[in-house]
Write a protein that holds these residues in place. Structure first.
Motif, PDB file in Angstrom:
ATOM      1  N   ALA A  36     -15.284 -47.015 -34.375  1.00 35.20           N
ATOM      2  CA  ALA A  36     -14.802 -47.831 -35.491  1.00 35.20           C
ATOM      3  C   ALA A  36     -14.838 -47.042 -36.795  1.00 35.20           C
ATOM      4  O   ALA A  36     -13.907 -47.119 -37.610  1.00 35.20           O
ATOM      5  CB  ALA A  36     -15.648 -49.096 -35.606  1.00 35.20           C
ATOM      6  N   ALA A  37     -15.911 -46.261 -36.996  1.00 36.40           N
ATOM      7  CA  ALA A  37     -16.004 -45.452 -38.212  1.00 36.40           C
ATOM      8  C   ALA A  37     -14.923 -44.375 -38.237  1.00 36.40           C
ATOM      9  O   ALA A  37     -14.312 -44.107 -39.278  1.00 36.40           O
ATOM     10  CB  ALA A  37     -17.396 -44.821 -38.301  1.00 36.40           C
ATOM     11  N   LEU A  38     -14.664 -43.750 -37.082  1.00 35.05           N
ATOM     12  CA  LEU A  38     -13.618 -42.730 -37.016  1.00 35.05           C
ATOM     13  C   LEU A  38     -12.240 -43.335 -37.276  1.00 35.05           C
ATOM     14  O   LEU A  38     -11.414 -42.732 -37.977  1.00 35.05           O
ATOM     15  CB  LEU A  38     -13.639 -42.052 -35.642  1.00 35.05           C
ATOM     16  N   CYS A  39     -11.985 -44.528 -36.722  1.00 37.69           N
ATOM     17  CA  CYS A  39     -10.690 -45.182 -36.951  1.00 37.69           C
ATOM     18  C   CYS A  39     -10.467 -45.474 -38.430  1.00 37.69           C
ATOM     19  O   CYS A  39      -9.368 -45.269 -38.961  1.00 37.69           O
ATOM     20  CB  CYS A  39     -10.616 -46.479 -36.141  1.00 37.69           C
ATOM     21  N   THR A  40     -11.512 -45.959 -39.093  1.00 40.84           N
ATOM     22  CA  THR A  40     -11.399 -46.252 -40.526  1.00 40.84           C
ATOM     23  C   THR A  40     -11.079 -44.990 -41.313  1.00 40.84           C
ATOM     24  O   THR A  40     -10.185 -44.975 -42.175  1.00 40.84           O
ATOM     25  CB  THR A  40     -12.697 -46.887 -41.044  1.00 40.84           C
ATOM     26  N   CYS A  41     -11.799 -43.904 -41.018  1.00 40.77           N
ATOM     27  CA  CYS A  41     -11.560 -42.641 -41.724  1.00 40.77           C
ATOM     28  C   CYS A  41     -10.198 -42.061 -41.367  1.00 40.77           C
ATOM     29  O   CYS A  41      -9.518 -41.476 -42.216  1.00 40.77           O
ATOM     30  CB  CYS A  41     -12.666 -41.652 -41.389  1.00 40.77           C
ATOM     31  N   TRP A  42      -9.781 -42.240 -40.117  1.00 39.48           N
ATOM     32  CA  TRP A  42      -8.472 -41.732 -39.687  1.00 39.48           C
ATOM     33  C   TRP A  42      -7.358 -42.431 -40.478  1.00 39.48           C
ATOM     34  O   TRP A  42      -6.405 -41.800 -40.922  1.00 39.48           O
ATOM     35  CB  TRP A  42      -8.292 -41.977 -38.185  1.00 39.48           C
ATOM     36  N   GLY A  43      -7.501 -43.740 -40.652  1.00 41.74           N
ATOM     37  CA  GLY A  43      -6.514 -44.481 -41.420  1.00 41.74           C
ATOM     38  C   GLY A  43      -6.481 -44.065 -42.882  1.00 41.74           C
ATOM     39  O   GLY A  43      -5.417 -44.079 -43.515  1.00 41.74           O
ATOM     40  N   ASN A  44      -7.639 -43.688 -43.431  1.00 43.06           N
ATOM     41  CA  ASN A  44      -7.678 -43.230 -44.822  1.00 43.06           C
ATOM     42  C   ASN A  44      -7.066 -41.838 -44.990  1.00 43.06           C
ATOM     43  O   ASN A  44      -6.399 -41.554 -45.993  1.00 43.06           O
ATOM     44  CB  ASN A  44      -9.119 -43.219 -45.325  1.00 43.06           C
ATOM     45  N   LEU A  45      -7.294 -40.972 -43.990  1.00 42.68           N
ATOM     46  CA  LEU A  45      -6.767 -39.609 -44.076  1.00 42.68           C
ATOM     47  C   LEU A  45      -5.290 -39.546 -43.712  1.00 42.68           C
ATOM     48  O   LEU A  45      -4.525 -38.775 -44.298  1.00 42.68           O
ATOM     49  CB  LEU A  45      -7.554 -38.683 -43.145  1.00 42.68           C
ATOM     50  N   TYR A  46      -4.906 -40.336 -42.725  1.00 45.53           N
ATOM     51  CA  TYR A  46      -3.528 -40.308 -42.229  1.00 45.53           C
ATOM     52  C   TYR A  46      -2.954 -41.720 -42.285  1.00 45.53           C
ATOM     53  O   TYR A  46      -2.934 -42.437 -41.280  1.00 45.53           O
ATOM     54  CB  TYR A  46      -3.483 -39.774 -40.799  1.00 45.53           C
ATOM     55  N   PRO A  47      -2.499 -42.163 -43.454  1.00 40.35           N
ATOM     56  CA  PRO A  47      -2.047 -43.562 -43.607  1.00 40.35           C
ATOM     57  C   PRO A  47      -0.785 -43.895 -42.820  1.00 40.35           C
ATOM     58  O   PRO A  47      -0.528 -45.063 -42.531  1.00 40.35           O
ATOM     59  CB  PRO A  47      -1.807 -43.687 -45.118  1.00 40.35           C
ATOM     60  N   ASP A  48       0.003 -42.885 -42.450  1.00 39.24           N
ATOM     61  CA  ASP A  48       1.252 -43.141 -41.714  1.00 39.24           C
ATOM     62  C   ASP A  48       0.989 -43.136 -40.212  1.00 39.24           C
ATOM     63  O   ASP A  48       1.555 -42.340 -39.448  1.00 39.24           O
ATOM     64  CB  ASP A  48       2.311 -42.096 -42.075  1.00 39.24           C
ATOM     65  N   THR A 186      -7.268 -32.324 -31.312  1.00 39.07           N
ATOM     66  CA  THR A 186      -8.568 -31.829 -31.777  1.00 39.07           C
ATOM     67  C   THR A 186      -8.584 -31.568 -33.271  1.00 39.07           C
ATOM     68  O   THR A 186      -9.569 -31.879 -33.959  1.00 39.07           O
ATOM     69  CB  THR A 186      -8.938 -30.539 -31.017  1.00 39.07           C
ATOM     70  N   LYS A 187      -7.524 -31.005 -33.810  1.00 39.26           N
ATOM     71  CA  LYS A 187      -7.493 -30.648 -35.230  1.00 39.26           C
ATOM     72  C   LYS A 187      -7.668 -31.877 -36.115  1.00 39.26           C
ATOM     73  O   LYS A 187      -8.479 -31.876 -37.054  1.00 39.26           O
ATOM     74  CB  LYS A 187      -6.181 -29.930 -35.554  1.00 39.26           C
ATOM     75  N   SER A 188      -6.915 -32.937 -35.832  1.00 45.76           N
ATOM     76  CA  SER A 188      -7.032 -34.150 -36.641  1.00 45.76           C
ATOM     77  C   SER A 188      -8.396 -34.800 -36.466  1.00 45.76           C
ATOM     78  O   SER A 188      -8.995 -35.275 -37.434  1.00 45.76           O
ATOM     79  CB  SER A 188      -5.927 -35.139 -36.272  1.00 45.76           C
ATOM     80  N   LEU A 189      -8.890 -34.828 -35.222  1.00 48.91           N
ATOM     81  CA  LEU A 189     -10.197 -35.440 -34.984  1.00 48.91           C
ATOM     82  C   LEU A 189     -11.289 -34.737 -35.771  1.00 48.91           C
ATOM     83  O   LEU A 189     -12.146 -35.391 -36.380  1.00 48.91           O
ATOM     84  CB  LEU A 189     -10.522 -35.409 -33.489  1.00 48.91           C
ATOM     85  N   GLU A 190     -11.249 -33.415 -35.811  1.00 51.05           N
ATOM     86  CA  GLU A 190     -12.295 -32.682 -36.532  1.00 51.05           C
ATOM     87  C   GLU A 190     -12.189 -32.892 -38.038  1.00 51.05           C
ATOM     88  O   GLU A 190     -13.206 -32.917 -38.738  1.00 51.05           O
ATOM     89  CB  GLU A 190     -12.224 -31.203 -36.161  1.00 51.05           C
ATOM     90  N   SER A 191     -10.978 -33.050 -38.545  1.00 52.80           N
ATOM     91  CA  SER A 191     -10.819 -33.377 -39.969  1.00 52.80           C
ATOM     92  C   SER A 191     -11.421 -34.751 -40.268  1.00 52.80           C
ATOM     93  O   SER A 191     -12.080 -34.942 -41.293  1.00 52.80           O
ATOM     94  CB  SER A 191      -9.343 -33.364 -40.352  1.00 52.80           C
ATOM     95  N   VAL A 192     -11.207 -35.700 -39.354  1.00 51.57           N
ATOM     96  CA  VAL A 192     -11.738 -37.049 -39.538  1.00 51.57           C
ATOM     97  C   VAL A 192     -13.263 -37.041 -39.440  1.00 51.57           C
ATOM     98  O   VAL A 192     -13.950 -37.724 -40.218  1.00 51.57           O
ATOM     99  CB  VAL A 192     -11.122 -38.006 -38.496  1.00 51.57           C
ATOM    100  N   ILE A 193     -13.823 -36.280 -38.494  1.00 50.37           N
ATOM    101  CA  ILE A 193     -15.284 -36.192 -38.377  1.00 50.37           C
ATOM    102  C   ILE A 193     -15.883 -35.621 -39.652  1.00 50.37           C
ATOM    103  O   ILE A 193     -16.914 -36.105 -40.149  1.00 50.37           O
ATOM    104  CB  ILE A 193     -15.666 -35.329 -37.155  1.00 50.37           C
ATOM    105  N   SER A 194     -15.264 -34.588 -40.204  1.00 49.27           N
ATOM    106  CA  SER A 194     -15.745 -33.997 -41.459  1.00 49.27           C
ATOM    107  C   SER A 194     -15.697 -35.013 -42.596  1.00 49.27           C
ATOM    108  O   SER A 194     -16.634 -35.118 -43.399  1.00 49.27           O
ATOM    109  CB  SER A 194     -14.905 -32.767 -41.800  1.00 49.27           C
ATOM    110  N   PHE A 195     -14.603 -35.777 -42.651  1.00 45.84           N
ATOM    111  CA  PHE A 195     -14.470 -36.813 -43.682  1.00 45.84           C
ATOM    112  C   PHE A 195     -15.522 -37.902 -43.487  1.00 45.84           C
ATOM    113  O   PHE A 195     -16.110 -38.390 -44.463  1.00 45.84           O
ATOM    114  CB  PHE A 195     -13.063 -37.391 -43.629  1.00 45.84           C
ATOM    115  N   LEU A 196     -15.782 -38.279 -42.233  1.00 44.85           N
ATOM    116  CA  LEU A 196     -16.812 -39.279 -41.950  1.00 44.85           C
ATOM    117  C   LEU A 196     -18.183 -38.785 -42.385  1.00 44.85           C
ATOM    118  O   LEU A 196     -19.002 -39.556 -42.899  1.00 44.85           O
ATOM    119  CB  LEU A 196     -16.819 -39.617 -40.458  1.00 44.85           C
TER     120      LEU A 196
END
Length: 331
Positions: A36-48, A186-196
């Motif tokens: 859930a935390a990753l999904c929230t951050c993913w939506g903030n980083l990649y709004p489209d 993997t690239k997007s996931l790691e960006s989201v983990i860093s943002f989280l």
């Protein structure tokens, strides 16, 4: 599968069951909370994002378990893994919550663990080849502390005013939590983990709690059995339409827990849902599902303060496992 080892830069408070009791805190993070935390951050980083992203995220993850130096620890399975034991040994085994990767590999192969093969220290079991963790276990890889806080009644009454205690988990500098991830992005996931890590996970993130960085990313190098009958879950699991429960439960060992809590950014609570815990064994493969706990119809019907559906990720990340001897004997 990749392993992400997290180094926490501040204290952590996770109450994944939503008990509303700040005096208690869990010592690890369940997979649905991380997702859930990753999904929230993913939506903030990649709004489209695609419309169905939150109902089927581009990853499957495990819960976050402890590591000590280079040794990964996993939840003890829900079935008996020990050989014939004396009464004193049984009492010792009851305290074990975490087994090392080497012990897990023996369990996955269907081997019964003898007392002479492992060290049992507090809530950890590990092999002689992993004894480099012993000094940190003796001095505690983490501690739970309580911080006294004040509850201010902002409406002018006295009924809710007073003090309460807030539990916090503090990790040793060489310890932390890790989780396992499967993804095609993997690239997007790691960006989201860093943002989280920058925003934090758990409670009181705005006060600095739950912040982390990725200490290390490694491939999951675990010896899997050549012959196996079932799966050992490393995440929470709620069966979906692709799961054959009749076959899965023909030989099984599990615990069930209730998941509830609060919806981030609102005052609304999540309805409880029953799921299988980590360390459960099922015959065959497990898939799981993402559950839509609150859809738009419920939001409109009850006038909830939400602008979106509420999804919870209970897809299974599991490892192949031979049928445990004690289960086979019982059958």
């Amino acid at each position: 599968m990749l392993v992400y080892k997290l180094k926490f830069l501040s204290a952590l408070h996770v109450d994944s069951k939503g008990t509303g009791s700040p005096e208690t805190a869990q010592e690890f993070i369940h997979s649905d909370t991380i997702s859930a935390a990753l999904c929230t951050c993913w939506g903030n980083l990649y709004p489209d994002l695609k419309a169905d992203f939150f109902s089927q995220p581009e990853y499957i993850i495990s819960s976050a378990f402890p590591y000590i130096r280079d040794v990964l620890f996993f939840p003890i399975p829900k079935f008996r893994i020990w050989g014939e034991s004396s009464l004193s040994e049984i009492k010792t085994y009851k305290s074990v919550n975490w087994i090392s990767q080497k012990v897990l590999e023996m369990v996955l192969s269907g081997k019964i663990i003898e007392r002479s093969e492992v060290f049992v220290n507090k809530q950890f079991a590990y092999t002689k080849n992993e004894s480099q963790v012993e000094d940190l276990i003796n001095c505690n890889p983490w501690i739970l502390s309580e911080r006294q806080r004040v509850n201010v009644d902002r409406l002018g009454g006295q009924s809710d005013a007073g003090t309460f205690f807030f539990a916090q988990q503090h990790f040793h500098p060489e310890c932390g939590l890790f989780f396992i991830a499967k993804t095609s992005n993997t690239k997007s996931l790691e960006s989201v983990i860093s943002f989280l890590g920058d925003t934090g996970i758990g409670a009181d993130r705005n006060s600095g709690l739950g912040h982390f960085r990725v200490r290390e990313k490694i491939a999951l190098n675990i010896k899997l059995p050549e012959k196996y009958d079932g799966s050992l879950t490393l995440s929470l699991y709620n069966p979906g339409p692709d799961d054959n429960l009749i076959r899965q439960t023909s030989s099984c060992a599990y615990n069930i827990t209730s998941r509830s809590g609060w919806i981030s950014g609102s005052s609304a609570g999540r309805p409880p849902i029953r799921v299988f815990e980590e360390g459960s064994y099922f015959t065959g493969q497990t898939s799981g599902r993402v559950v839509n706990l609150i859809n738009k119809n419920l939001v409109n019907k009850y006038n909830l303060p939400l602008k979106h559906d509420v999804f919870r990720d209970f897809r299974s990340l599991s490892l192949p496992c031979a049928e445990p001897s004690w289960i086979k004997g019982a059958n």
